[in-house]
Design a protein around this motif. Sequence first.
Motif, short mmCIF file in Angstrom:
data_model
loop_
_atom_site.label_atom_id
_atom_site.label_comp_id
_atom_site.label_asym_id
_atom_site.label_seq_id
_atom_site.Cartn_x
_atom_site.Cartn_y
_atom_site.Cartn_z
N THR A 172 6.76 4.12 9.10
CA THR A 172 5.75 3.20 9.66
C THR A 172 4.41 3.92 9.81
O THR A 172 3.35 3.39 9.46
N LEU A 193 2.85 4.35 6.43
CA LEU A 193 2.25 3.10 5.94
C LEU A 193 0.92 2.82 6.63
O LEU A 193 -0.05 2.38 5.99
N GLU A 194 0.84 3.09 7.94
CA GLU A 194 -0.42 2.90 8.67
C GLU A 194 -1.49 3.84 8.14
O GLU A 194 -2.65 3.45 7.98
N CYS A 253 -1.63 5.07 5.13
CA CYS A 253 -2.02 4.57 3.81
C CYS A 253 -2.98 3.39 3.93
O CYS A 253 -3.95 3.29 3.16
N ASP A 254 -2.74 2.51 4.91
CA ASP A 254 -3.65 1.39 5.13
C ASP A 254 -5.03 1.89 5.57
O ASP A 254 -6.06 1.36 5.13
N ASP A 255 -5.06 2.89 6.45
CA ASP A 255 -6.34 3.48 6.87
C ASP A 255 -7.09 4.07 5.68
O ASP A 255 -8.30 3.89 5.55
N LYS A 287 -6.78 3.20 2.61
CA LYS A 287 -7.21 2.09 1.77
C LYS A 287 -8.51 1.48 2.31
O LYS A 287 -9.45 1.23 1.55
N VAL A 288 -8.58 1.27 3.62
CA VAL A 288 -9.79 0.72 4.24
C VAL A 288 -10.97 1.67 4.03
O VAL A 288 -12.08 1.24 3.70
N LYS A 289 -10.72 2.96 4.21
CA LYS A 289 -11.81 3.94 4.04
C LYS A 289 -12.28 3.99 2.59
O LYS A 289 -13.47 4.14 2.32
#
Length: 120
Positions: free
Chosen positions: A41, A44-45, A47-49, A51-53
């Motif tokens: 988890t 994944l968080e 990776c999402d960060d 992606k946003v950056k």
Amino acid sequence: MKASTFFLGIATGTVAAAVTVLYSTPKSGSEIRTTVKDASTDLLEMCDDVKVKIIKLKGSISKLTKEAKETIPEAVDGFKQSFDKWQQTTEPNKNRLEQELSAIQDALENLEQTIAAQQK
């Protein structure tokens, strides 16, 4: 060394390592599963960060590119105008210096002729 012997050695080592880990682990299976789930988890968080950056970075690069396309031609035109103005303002001085150099050369030639005539 035969390939079958090599692979048998790898398989034996893998089984031995798995058994050693299972008997020496300080946590139970459910605790390990919970830890792995939490770690996944978190991953994944992260990776999402990332992606946003990356999306923000892409937007910044796009904005910078657009601004550069607008600003650079204006700056080049400004430099060209400044250079043309500088050439126009220095043209009279250039002509005056060329005339003075020509006068100095003529004076030197006359001086050389005078010296040559006096030495004869």
